[in-house]
Design a protein around this motif. Sequence first.
Motif, PDB file in Angstrom:
ATOM      1  N   ARG A 145       0.893  -1.265   0.087  1.00  0.00           N
ATOM      2  CA  ARG A 145      -0.041   0.041   0.063  1.00  0.00           C
ATOM      3  C   ARG A 145       0.903   1.081   0.013  1.00  0.00           C
ATOM      4  O   ARG A 145       0.651   2.285  -0.787  1.00  0.00           O
ATOM      5  N   ASP A 184       2.243   1.611  -3.244  1.00  0.00           N
ATOM      6  CA  ASP A 184       1.461   2.288  -4.177  1.00  0.00           C
ATOM      7  C   ASP A 184       1.374   3.919  -4.112  1.00  0.00           C
ATOM      8  O   ASP A 184       1.476   4.711  -5.089  1.00  0.00           O
ATOM      9  N   ARG A 185       1.544   4.414  -2.974  1.00  0.00           N
ATOM     10  CA  ARG A 185       1.230   5.705  -2.865  1.00  0.00           C
ATOM     11  C   ARG A 185       2.637   6.375  -3.141  1.00  0.00           C
ATOM     12  O   ARG A 185       2.543   7.568  -3.728  1.00  0.00           O
ATOM     13  N   GLY A 197       2.292   6.951  -6.717  1.00  0.00           N
ATOM     14  CA  GLY A 197       1.542   7.807  -7.232  1.00  0.00           C
ATOM     15  C   GLY A 197       1.998   9.100  -6.958  1.00  0.00           C
ATOM     16  O   GLY A 197       2.019  10.286  -7.818  1.00  0.00           O
ATOM     17  N   ILE A 253      -1.120  -5.688  -7.965  1.00  0.00           N
ATOM     18  CA  ILE A 253      -1.548  -4.533  -7.544  1.00  0.00           C
ATOM     19  C   ILE A 253      -0.695  -3.446  -8.113  1.00  0.00           C
ATOM     20  O   ILE A 253      -1.173  -2.213  -8.454  1.00  0.00           O
ATOM     21  N   ARG A 305       1.637  -3.200 -10.658  1.00  0.00           N
ATOM     22  CA  ARG A 305       1.552  -3.105 -12.049  1.00  0.00           C
ATOM     23  C   ARG A 305       2.881  -2.293 -12.710  1.00  0.00           C
ATOM     24  O   ARG A 305       2.633  -1.522 -13.615  1.00  0.00           O
ATOM     25  N   LYS A 346      -3.722   5.930 -16.759  1.00  0.00           N
ATOM     26  CA  LYS A 346      -2.648   5.514 -16.062  1.00  0.00           C
ATOM     27  C   LYS A 346      -3.211   4.888 -14.595  1.00  0.00           C
ATOM     28  O   LYS A 346      -4.132   5.352 -14.401  1.00  0.00           O
ATOM     29  N   VAL A 374      -4.468   4.674 -10.976  1.00  0.00           N
ATOM     30  CA  VAL A 374      -4.797   5.691  -9.965  1.00  0.00           C
ATOM     31  C   VAL A 374      -4.353   4.914  -8.590  1.00  0.00           C
ATOM     32  O   VAL A 374      -4.968   4.020  -8.303  1.00  0.00           O
ATOM     33  N   ARG A 375      -3.424   5.470  -7.952  1.00  0.00           N
ATOM     34  CA  ARG A 375      -2.990   5.004  -6.643  1.00  0.00           C
ATOM     35  C   ARG A 375      -3.509   5.499  -5.543  1.00  0.00           C
ATOM     36  O   ARG A 375      -3.911   6.462  -5.343  1.00  0.00           O
ATOM     37  N   VAL A 417      -5.614   0.616 -13.492  1.00  0.00           N
ATOM     38  CA  VAL A 417      -6.285   0.154 -12.117  1.00  0.00           C
ATOM     39  C   VAL A 417      -6.295   1.209 -11.226  1.00  0.00           C
ATOM     40  O   VAL A 417      -5.759   2.242 -11.036  1.00  0.00           O
ATOM     41  N   ASN A 429      -6.464   1.424  -7.135  1.00  0.00           N
ATOM     42  CA  ASN A 429      -6.042   0.836  -6.343  1.00  0.00           C
ATOM     43  C   ASN A 429      -6.698   1.597  -4.967  1.00  0.00           C
ATOM     44  O   ASN A 429      -7.288   2.430  -4.891  1.00  0.00           O
ATOM     45  N   ALA A 430      -6.798   0.303  -3.826  1.00  0.00           N
ATOM     46  CA  ALA A 430      -7.352   0.610  -2.393  1.00  0.00           C
ATOM     47  C   ALA A 430      -6.531   1.980  -1.998  1.00  0.00           C
ATOM     48  O   ALA A 430      -5.562   2.097  -2.238  1.00  0.00           O
ATOM     49  N   PRO A 469      -9.586  -3.333 -12.601  1.00  0.00           N
ATOM     50  CA  PRO A 469     -10.215  -3.355 -11.378  1.00  0.00           C
ATOM     51  C   PRO A 469     -10.345  -2.223 -10.514  1.00  0.00           C
ATOM     52  O   PRO A 469      -9.623  -1.150 -10.630  1.00  0.00           O
ATOM     53  N   ARG A 484     -10.344  -0.998  -6.897  1.00  0.00           N
ATOM     54  CA  ARG A 484     -10.348  -1.388  -5.589  1.00  0.00           C
ATOM     55  C   ARG A 484     -10.448  -0.382  -4.339  1.00  0.00           C
ATOM     56  O   ARG A 484     -10.383  -0.441  -3.293  1.00  0.00           O
TER      57      ARG A 484
END
Lengths: 271, 139
Positions: A150, A153-154, A157, A201, A203, B36, B38-39, B56, B58-59, B74, B76
């Motif tokens: 997680r 992922d941030r 971004g 998740i 990617r 692209k 989205v995180r 995607v 994401n959560a 997806p 999420r």
Amino acid sequence: MSKVIVVTSGKGGVGKTTTSASFSSGLALRGNKTVVIDFDVGLRNLDLIMGCERRVVYDIINVINGEVTLKQALIKDKNCDNLYILPASQTRDKDALNLEGVERILNELKESFDCIVCDSPAGIESGAFTAMYFADEALVVTNPEVSSVRDSDRILGILAAKSKRAVDGLDPVKEHLLITRYDPKRVEAGEMLSVTDIQEILRIPLIGVIPESESVLQASNAGTPAIHLDKSDVAEAYRDVVGRFMGDERLPMRFVTVEKKSFLKRLLGGR
Amino acid sequence: MTIETDNSNVLDPNTQRQNPVSQVLPTFRPTMIINKPVRTGQRIYAEGSNLVVLGVVNAGAELIADGDIHIYAPLRGRAIAGAQGNENARIFVHSLEAELISVAGCFKVFENGIPENLRGKPVQVHLDGSDLIIQPLLS
Ligand SMILES: Nc1ncnc2c1ncn2[C@@H]1O[C@H](COP(=O)(O)OP(=O)(O)O)[C@@H](O)[C@H]1O
Ligand SMILES: [Mg+2]
């Protein structure tokens, strides 16, 4: 053309500093003139892992404040000819690490180094932001657990939206996923995320998988980056990462499945 | 310094806020297209338009549109359609794994997971009175 590579993650304790030490050593061993910069002001520990803590006199803040030259602050690595370390400060205020100062240092380093590796602190606050802002490429260090994925992922971004490359509208920062502390046994038992789960998740392209190993702790206590260890999975895995980074895409992904112990190995009690 | 990850630079520059009282609204605004991922921590707002997302979601990421939302990947995170109250707005999702979906302020969270018949499936979401309906998309 020299490259600025940030080693980042969001979450702390996932293996950024371990990776920065081994990755920069590996780049140097392959002939790249390399410098590794510790951005973790206040929590200086790259120099410990590189085994040069007793040789630290000046640090990055001294250079930014113009108190010493870059040359005075750089420490030559004890294992690799092509490698230098720019340590963080243990005592200064983090805010001294401003973007203008860092940009000046990076530009000066670019004149003499091929690879500039930035070891990021944890979090998404100013220190981590400063470490990633000027990056051309990023190693996103991720452990096989939900909270780490997680946070990665941030960070991805932020790299895509707020890095200098994004702000200036240049080609995006090249992203590499590095999974560390991977334990195939625990993945098979369903206790940890698999490589496939993580890729699903995040990617982004996978540059390597570093297995969980006690030898990392031994290496860091000895002040020797893990990539120098003899007959070690971790060292092999980091060498593969450097190979892939330098363009060898045919290297097979190792250490992702549970190794079947041979009868002989079991008999000898080897691990 | 803190970093906002509202990701304003993903927003279309053409969708700046306008004063709705003094101005005649155009009949439609072009769909906002995001191609692209989205995180976590990112938020996309398609003001006065539909939103199409190809990457995607994401959560911890959030999509908001005043019109419909289409996600060809997806979902999420969260998707909020009809954000200004359009009860005819719909959400179309390629794979439903969402944390929250909402149409015109009527929302659903999936505290106990998404029902088996919908989880990971292509679905559409719309409002029927005050009921939020999630239907599998037949292929
Ligand atoms: N592959 C690995 N196997 C086992 N332990 C590891 C591995 N990589 C890192 N560690 C351990 O994890 C801890 C955190 O590592 P570190 O590199 O300092 O993380 P970070 O810089 O992200 O905070 C250290 O104790 C280190 O020895
Ligand atoms: Mg560290």
